[in-house]
Design a protein around this motif. Structure first.
Motif, short mmCIF file in Angstrom:
data_model
loop_
_atom_site.label_atom_id
_atom_site.label_comp_id
_atom_site.label_asym_id
_atom_site.label_seq_id
_atom_site.Cartn_x
_atom_site.Cartn_y
_atom_site.Cartn_z
N VAL A 1 0.08 1.14 11.78
CA VAL A 1 1.11 0.75 12.75
C VAL A 1 2.48 0.96 12.14
CG1 VAL A 1 2.03 -1.15 14.15
CG2 VAL A 1 -0.45 -0.93 13.81
N ASP A 2 3.42 1.48 12.93
CA ASP A 2 4.76 1.78 12.42
C ASP A 2 5.43 0.53 11.87
OD1 ASP A 2 7.07 3.63 12.18
OD2 ASP A 2 7.97 2.21 13.57
N LEU A 3 5.91 0.62 10.63
CA LEU A 3 6.49 -0.52 9.94
C LEU A 3 7.75 -1.02 10.63
CD1 LEU A 3 6.44 -2.42 7.48
CD2 LEU A 3 7.74 -0.70 6.22
N SER A 4 8.63 -0.11 11.03
CA SER A 4 9.88 -0.52 11.68
C SER A 4 9.61 -1.22 13.01
CB SER A 4 10.79 0.69 11.90
OG SER A 4 10.18 1.63 12.76
N LEU A 5 8.53 -0.84 13.69
CA LEU A 5 8.16 -1.50 14.94
C LEU A 5 7.79 -2.96 14.70
CD1 LEU A 5 7.40 -1.53 17.98
CD2 LEU A 5 5.13 -0.73 17.29
N LYS B 1 3.89 11.90 4.68
CA LYS B 1 4.47 10.57 4.61
C LYS B 1 5.20 10.25 5.91
CE LYS B 1 4.80 8.37 1.19
NZ LYS B 1 3.99 7.25 0.71
N SER B 2 5.15 8.99 6.29
CA SER B 2 5.71 8.58 7.57
C SER B 2 7.23 8.39 7.52
CB SER B 2 5.05 7.27 8.03
OG SER B 2 5.27 6.25 7.08
N GLY B 3 7.78 8.25 6.33
CA GLY B 3 9.22 8.08 6.22
C GLY B 3 9.71 6.71 6.63
N SER B 4 9.00 5.65 6.21
CA SER B 4 9.41 4.28 6.55
C SER B 4 10.50 3.77 5.62
CB SER B 4 8.20 3.34 6.50
OG SER B 4 7.24 3.70 7.46
N CYS C 1 0.83 -1.22 0.00
CA CYS C 1 0.00 0.00 0.00
C CYS C 1 0.85 1.26 0.00
CB CYS C 1 -0.95 -0.01 1.21
SG CYS C 1 -2.20 -1.31 1.12
N ASN C 2 2.03 1.19 0.61
CA ASN C 2 2.96 2.33 0.59
C ASN C 2 3.46 2.62 -0.82
OD1 ASN C 2 2.73 2.74 3.31
ND2 ASN C 2 4.78 2.03 3.84
N GLN C 3 3.60 1.58 -1.64
CA GLN C 3 4.02 1.78 -3.03
C GLN C 3 2.84 2.19 -3.90
OE1 GLN C 3 7.31 1.61 -2.97
NE2 GLN C 3 7.04 0.69 -0.94
N LEU C 4 1.66 1.65 -3.61
CA LEU C 4 0.50 1.85 -4.47
C LEU C 4 -0.14 3.22 -4.28
CD1 LEU C 4 -1.44 0.63 -6.54
CD2 LEU C 4 -2.72 -0.40 -4.63
N TYR C 5 -0.23 3.69 -3.03
CA TYR C 5 -0.96 4.94 -2.77
C TYR C 5 -0.38 6.15 -3.50
CZ TYR C 5 -3.83 8.30 -0.20
OH TYR C 5 -4.72 9.28 0.13
N PRO C 6 0.94 6.37 -3.48
CA PRO C 6 1.47 7.51 -4.24
C PRO C 6 1.17 7.43 -5.74
CG PRO C 6 3.12 6.69 -2.71
CD PRO C 6 2.01 5.69 -2.72
N LEU C 7 1.18 6.21 -6.29
CA LEU C 7 0.86 6.04 -7.70
C LEU C 7 -0.59 6.41 -7.99
CD1 LEU C 7 2.68 2.63 -8.32
CD2 LEU C 7 3.51 4.92 -8.92
#
Length: 501
Positions: free
Chosen positions: A386-390, A310-313, A143-149
């Protein structure tokens, strides 16, 4: 991943055998034949191919988060943690191969023989949790790749969209993208065979290496064009050890799939060497991506390139979404992640029902219920952002504790030093079963064959470890692996403490 998928398909063949109207003894014999047939097809890869397979099994989604993590937690810390976790994971991976016998298809077979059914169950449960968590990670990354597109398309046709950090259903949002993608992927989740997906899966590595090349290029570019800005926004060391260690623990977690890979090695004597080279190459790739990616992130911060909302993950979050190169990388990553996602679900489902049903009937409506539950779980976590790095670091710290530390060390020390009678006391051999059947022949259908092995006592013995025992004194070996175990426990506890701070 492909190895786990193929193993899952073997499990499906076994399930078909379990539905046949034959005795339990015949079923177990047929299952043994299926496993032997699967093993007989191995041993075709050169050492170079094996090393690449080992590395490709580890180089994956973690590559996307290392640039941000190295920038925020420190490049020096990242390299040091990578060395420590890499050496430990490499060694515990080699331990699994040392104790795996040629006729054993995968690690659970070895665990059952040496440690018993309980340890096999613990490993399988940890694997299901790991795979389920990996599915959640993939859902977020997709979803992080798809949403900006999608946002680019919507901006061009005049449709208003919400920033990624907004949780809303009143307009086009990150949550609606998750819902739409879940509806799209569900038919793939309901498939009982992977078919063409498995054939396309190996090509997915192209997207990962495209991202790595992009990362190195951007890192060099930022370092050359804005050296001071990079230095001002960069860290070399910090105390965020648990996040870095947990992320590397997950990134280098190959224990659940290494046995099928190494069985395919043409020269079995090279297994330990090839594993070590595979880990060394993976360490180099991750450190390169993390270091140059950190330069790129720091440079983007200095030039205020980070996108609003953007969350910057990942590194891509720090670049304008309309950058043509970023769009290409996002499309490639989206396609690769979308291919892997149903495979993850397929393997998770197979292993989950293997735990629940054992030698019972195959699930019917439960099959669809599980696939739907898996999809909804991933969707919920993605929607609440939820934070990806977490998730990545917690999964690596906790599940890694079992698969990278506890299970390999317990297997190794138990096989080398446990008394012979304790190794086999819970695993009656074929002669014991036969004696029991002869004395109660009229109750043969009531004998629980799930508790017995068709192997004799010779089959229950491990490989010859006489040379291995001479290399290191017992007390020193136990102390060494106890120290390694303490490191794993410290990482797990440290990450859990960080969550509740």
């Amino acid at each position: 991943m492909a190895q786990l998928a193929q193993e899952a398909e073997v499990s499906q063949q076994i399930q078909k055998v379990l539905k046949q109207s034959v005795s339990k003894r015949e079923k177990k014999s047929l299952i043994k034949s299926i496993k032997k047939s699967s093993i007989a097809q191995t041993g075709k890869a050169s050492s170079f191919q094996t090393i690449i397979s080992v590395s490709n099994s580890m180089v994956g989604t973690s590559t996307l988060v290392f640039p941000v993590l190295f920038c925020q937690s420190g490049i020096g810390l990242g390299i040091i943690i990578a060395i420590i976790i890499g050496l430990i994971s490499c060694r515990t991976t080699q331990l699994l191969i040392v104790h795996n016998k040629s006729e054993e298809m995968d690690l659970p077979d070895t665990l059952q023989r040496v440690l018993g059914t309980k340890w096999k169950t613990i490993f399988n449960i940890s694997n299901v949790i790991l795979l389920w968590a990996s599915g959640i990670i993939y859902m977020i990354l997709i979803c992080n790749q798809l949403y900006p597109l999608i946002q680019i398309i919507c901006d061009n046709i005049g449709i208003e969209s919400a920033p990624l950090t907004d949780i809303t259903l009143s307009k086009l949002s990150y949550q609606w993208i998750g819902i739409g993608f879940t509806i799209f992927i569900l038919p793939m989740f309901f498939q009982k065979k992977l078919g063409i997906i498995l054939q396309l899966l190996p090509y997915g590595i192209i997207s990962v290496f495209s991202f790595i090349i992009f990362t190195i290029y951007e890192g060099i570019y930022m370092l050359v064009t804005d050296h001071q800005g990079v230095v001002d926004n960069l860290k070399w060391f910090s105390w965020d050890v648990s996040t870095m260690a947990g992320t590397f623990a997950l990134a280098l977690l190959i224990q659940s799939m290494v046995v099928p890979i190494m069985k395919n090695n043409m020269i079995q004597q090279n297994n330990n060497r090839d594993i070590a080279i595979g880990f060394a190459w993976t360490w180099f790739v991750y450190c390169m991506a993390g270091t140059f990616g950190a330069f790129a992130v720091a440079g983007a911060l200095a030039n205020n390139q980070k996108q609003d909302g953007k969350s910057g993950s990942t590194l891509l979050d720090y670049y304008p979404s309309d950058n043509p190169l970023v769009i290409v990388i996002q499309v490639l990553l989206f396609l690769q992640l979308t291919l892997v996602f149903p495979v993850l679900q397929f393997i998770t489902r197979s292993q989950f029902f293997g735990l629940i049903y054992e030698l019972e009937r195959q699930p019917k409506w439960q099959f669809y219920a599980f696939s739907l539950t898996y999809a909804i779980t991933c969707l919920i976590v993605q929607c609440v952002e939820v934070d990806l790095s977490l998730i990545i670091s917690l999964c690596g710290a906790v599940i890694g504790l079992f698969q990278e530390y506890i299970i390999p060390i317990a297997l190794h020390l138990s096989c080398l030093y446990a008394k012979n009678d304790s190794k086999t006391k819970n695993q009656p051999n074929y002669n014991q079963v036969q004696a029991s059947m002869e004395s109660t022949e009229y109750l043969v259908d009531q004998v629980d064959f799930t508790k017995f092995s068709l192997n004799d006592e010779e089959d229950l013995k491990c490989n010859d470890h006489s040379e291995l025992l001479k290399r290191m004194p017992k007390n020193f070996r136990i102390s060494l692996y106890s120290f390694i175990l303490v490191i794993g426990i410290a990482i797990g506890i440290g990450k859990l403490i960080d969550i509740f701070k």
